[in-house]
Design an enzyme around this catalytic site. Structure first.
Site, PDB file in Angstrom:
ATOM      1  N   ARG A 116       0.828  -1.218   0.000  1.00 34.99           N
ATOM      2  CA  ARG A 116       0.000   0.000   0.000  1.00 34.99           C
ATOM      3  C   ARG A 116       0.855   1.258   0.000  1.00 34.99           C
ATOM      4  O   ARG A 116       0.384   2.350  -0.305  1.00 34.99           O
ATOM      5  CB  ARG A 116      -0.980  -0.025   1.182  1.00 34.99           C
ATOM      6  CG  ARG A 116      -1.937   1.161   1.226  1.00 34.99           C
ATOM      7  CD  ARG A 116      -3.220   0.899   2.018  1.00 34.99           C
ATOM      8  NE  ARG A 116      -3.012   0.087   3.182  1.00 34.99           N
ATOM      9  CZ  ARG A 116      -2.415   0.519   4.312  1.00 34.99           C
ATOM     10  NH1 ARG A 116      -1.974   1.757   4.401  1.00 34.99           N
ATOM     11  NH2 ARG A 116      -2.272  -0.297   5.332  1.00 34.99           N
ATOM     12  N   TYR A 128     -17.697  14.108 -16.247  1.00 32.43           N
ATOM     13  CA  TYR A 128     -18.103  12.710 -16.162  1.00 32.43           C
ATOM     14  C   TYR A 128     -19.180  12.551 -15.066  1.00 32.43           C
ATOM     15  O   TYR A 128     -19.075  13.152 -14.003  1.00 32.43           O
ATOM     16  CB  TYR A 128     -16.875  11.851 -15.873  1.00 32.43           C
ATOM     17  CG  TYR A 128     -17.195  10.415 -15.581  1.00 32.43           C
ATOM     18  CD1 TYR A 128     -17.780   9.606 -16.541  1.00 32.43           C
ATOM     19  CD2 TYR A 128     -16.913   9.865 -14.337  1.00 32.43           C
ATOM     20  CE1 TYR A 128     -18.082   8.294 -16.274  1.00 32.43           C
ATOM     21  CE2 TYR A 128     -17.208   8.548 -14.057  1.00 32.43           C
ATOM     22  CZ  TYR A 128     -17.796   7.767 -15.027  1.00 32.43           C
ATOM     23  OH  TYR A 128     -18.094   6.462 -14.747  1.00 32.43           O
ATOM     24  N   ASP A 175      -9.114  17.213 -16.115  1.00 29.66           N
ATOM     25  CA  ASP A 175      -9.301  15.797 -16.416  1.00 29.66           C
ATOM     26  C   ASP A 175      -9.000  15.642 -17.904  1.00 29.66           C
ATOM     27  O   ASP A 175      -9.751  16.107 -18.761  1.00 29.66           O
ATOM     28  CB  ASP A 175     -10.740  15.372 -16.081  1.00 29.66           C
ATOM     29  CG  ASP A 175     -10.960  13.873 -16.277  1.00 29.66           C
ATOM     30  OD1 ASP A 175     -10.306  13.290 -17.163  1.00 29.66           O
ATOM     31  OD2 ASP A 175     -11.809  13.291 -15.575  1.00 29.66           O
ATOM     32  N   LYS A 193      -9.424   4.125 -19.546  1.00 30.90           N
ATOM     33  CA  LYS A 193      -9.842   4.446 -20.912  1.00 30.90           C
ATOM     34  C   LYS A 193      -8.662   4.306 -21.885  1.00 30.90           C
ATOM     35  O   LYS A 193      -8.209   3.206 -22.115  1.00 30.90           O
ATOM     36  CB  LYS A 193     -10.466   5.841 -20.931  1.00 30.90           C
ATOM     37  CG  LYS A 193     -11.451   6.111 -19.767  1.00 30.90           C
ATOM     38  CD  LYS A 193     -12.701   5.275 -19.829  1.00 30.90           C
ATOM     39  CE  LYS A 193     -13.567   5.347 -18.570  1.00 30.90           C
ATOM     40  NZ  LYS A 193     -13.911   6.654 -18.060  1.00 30.90           N
TER      41      LYS A 193
HETATM   42  C1  LIG Z   1     -14.464   7.163 -16.814  1.00 27.49           C
HETATM   43  C2  LIG Z   1     -14.086   8.519 -16.426  1.00 27.49           C
HETATM   44  C3  LIG Z   1     -13.756   8.832 -15.097  1.00 27.49           C
HETATM   45  C4  LIG Z   1     -13.835   7.801 -13.986  1.00 27.49           C
HETATM   46  O1  LIG Z   1     -12.870   6.800 -14.159  1.00 27.49           O
HETATM   47  P1  LIG Z   1     -13.039   5.290 -13.616  1.00 27.49           P
HETATM   48  O2  LIG Z   1     -11.748   4.674 -14.037  1.00 27.49           O
HETATM   49  O3  LIG Z   1     -14.257   4.719 -14.261  1.00 27.49           O
HETATM   50  O4  LIG Z   1     -13.178   5.382 -12.143  1.00 27.49           O
HETATM   51  C5  LIG Z   1     -13.350  10.116 -14.800  1.00 27.49           C
HETATM   52  N1  LIG Z   1     -13.299  11.071 -15.759  1.00 27.49           N
HETATM   53  C6  LIG Z   1     -13.620  10.816 -17.041  1.00 27.49           C
HETATM   54  C7  LIG Z   1     -13.555  11.901 -18.048  1.00 27.49           C
HETATM   55  C8  LIG Z   1     -14.033   9.546 -17.412  1.00 27.49           C
HETATM   56  O5  LIG Z   1     -14.384   9.299 -18.688  1.00 27.49           O
END
Ligand SMILES: *Cc1c(COP(=O)(O)O)cnc(C)c1O
Length: 371
Positions: free
Chosen positions: A61, A115, A180, A205
């Site tokens: 951790r 998101y 983001d 992603k």
């Molecule tokens: C999917 C997504 C998230 C969240 O990510 P997870 O890996 O599903 O927790 C945050 N920001 C954006 C723009 C996303 O597409």
């Protein structure tokens, strides 16, 4: 400085030749033996303060050598000093909010849309933050003495609306701007160059890129990274080492994948704009693999009719994914807020993959006829 494509393949792996290995070592240890517990005590003090002490970690951790390779590589691609990886994108968002709260700043200013789950986490105040939603134009008026973070996505999920990062950063002044960058990836945009202080990714992603690994990562300066490591150590949202291994592997093909998918997406965006069943197409000026469009007919019929394209939430995979944000990715956002942010009930979000453009168009065209 070598080109992004070169760095994507070599960053985080510079020592492999001297180690005499070609694939990155996958270290699955949860604990690390040491006969010198006085030295271990000193190292624990350093780790608890958020430092990266050289040598092996003490406990999984606290840190993991495979995950650290991914962090190093992503930091390099984003042009940041450091990066801190988390179990998911939402764990990364949570840590950034907690970091602000830990500094005594509970107020967050955010620009919609973001998101769906980020919207929910901010709006619900689950982590003790208070959000003010604003527009880029009204940002200055929304800032308060206790504002610890400005939160924005560009291109935004799911409308692909873009904001001017440099202009926003200037208005922010000393308040850290978090971008983001999940949709653009460092291939298309490096927010730190334009004045952002914190860059966040859902690594689930494009960074992973194959729809088989969950992760999140924050690239930032050393000071913020130290705080994020402290929070990760205390709250436990660590990235699994195998996920770190897969994400590092994903980075090597990131520029090629994003480039190829973006080329296909721009052709599809043009053809969709000319299609009689499509009312509007949103395609970022920045380009990229995502296309959003509004259909004339029933969006559910379209989703049900695709045969090659994968009808699924998420994005950034090798295959093309299509989903209806109002039903899925942004379902958790109150309908009025959703509509206010431009997420109409006819909006479809498509993440273009690596298939042949004509095969994709054939499928989309037949599915559009069905709706
Ligand atoms: C999917 C997504 C998230 C969240 O990510 P997870 O890996 O599903 O927790 C945050 N920001 C954006 C723009 C996303 O597409």
């Amino acid at each position: 400085m070598t080109a992004l494509r070169t760095r994507a393949v070599h960053a985080g792996r510079e020592d492999l030749t001297d180690l005499g290995v070609h694939a990155v070592p996958l270290d699955l240890s949860t604990t690390y033996p040491s006969r010198d517990s006085a030295d271990e005590a000193r190292r624990i003090d350093e780790f608890a303060a958020g430092a990266v002490a050289p040598g092996m970690p003490v406990y999984g951790r606290i840190g993991n050598p495979t995950v650290e390779r991914f962090e190093k590589a992503l930091a390099e691609l984003e042009g940041c000093a450091e990066a801190v990886a988390f179990a998911s994108g939402m764990a990364a968002v949570s840590a950034c909010l907690l970091s602000s709260v830990a500094q005594g700043k509970r107020h967050v200013v955010a620009v919609r849309p973001v998101y769906g789950c980020s919207d929910h986490l901010l709006g619900s105040g689950l982590l003790g933050t208070e959000v003010t939603w604003t527009t880029p134009e009204d940002l200055a008026a929304a800032l308060r003495p206790d504002t610890g973070l400005v939160f924005v996505e560009t291109p935004a999920n799911p409308t692909l609306r873009e904001v001017d990062i440099a202009a926003l950063a200037e208005t922010c002044g000393d308040v850290p701007l978090l971008v983001d960058n999940t949709f653009a990836t460092p291939v298309l945009q490096r927010p730190v160059r334009h004045g952002a202080r914190i860059v966040l990714h859902s690594a689930t992603k494009f960074l992973g890129g194959h729809g088989d690994v969950m992760g999140g990562v924050v690239a930032c300066d050393a000071e913020e990274a130290g705080r994020l490591r402290q929070i990760r150590f205390a709250t436990g949202g660590v990235l699994h080492p195998l996920a770190g291994y897969l994400l590092l592997r994903g980075l090597s093909t990131l520029p090629l994948r994003v480039g190829a998918a973006a080329a296909t997406a721009s052709v599809l965006a043009e053809r969709l704009a000319a299609h009689p069943a499509v009312q509007a197409v949103h395609y970022p000026r920045l380009g990229g693999p995502l296309v959003a469009f509004e259909v004339d007919g029933d969006p559910h019929a379209l989703i049900g009719a695709v045969r090659l394209v994968t009808p699924a939430v998420s994005l950034g995979s090798v295959d093309t994914l299509i989903q209806h944000p109002a039903s899925i990715s942004h379902r958790i956002v109150d309908a009025a807020d959703r509509h206010g942010a431009g997420v109409t009930d006819r909006l479809i979000r498509m993440s273009v993959g690596l298939e042949d453009v004509e095969d994709l168009w054939y499928d989309l065209d037949q599915a559009l006829k069905a709706c």
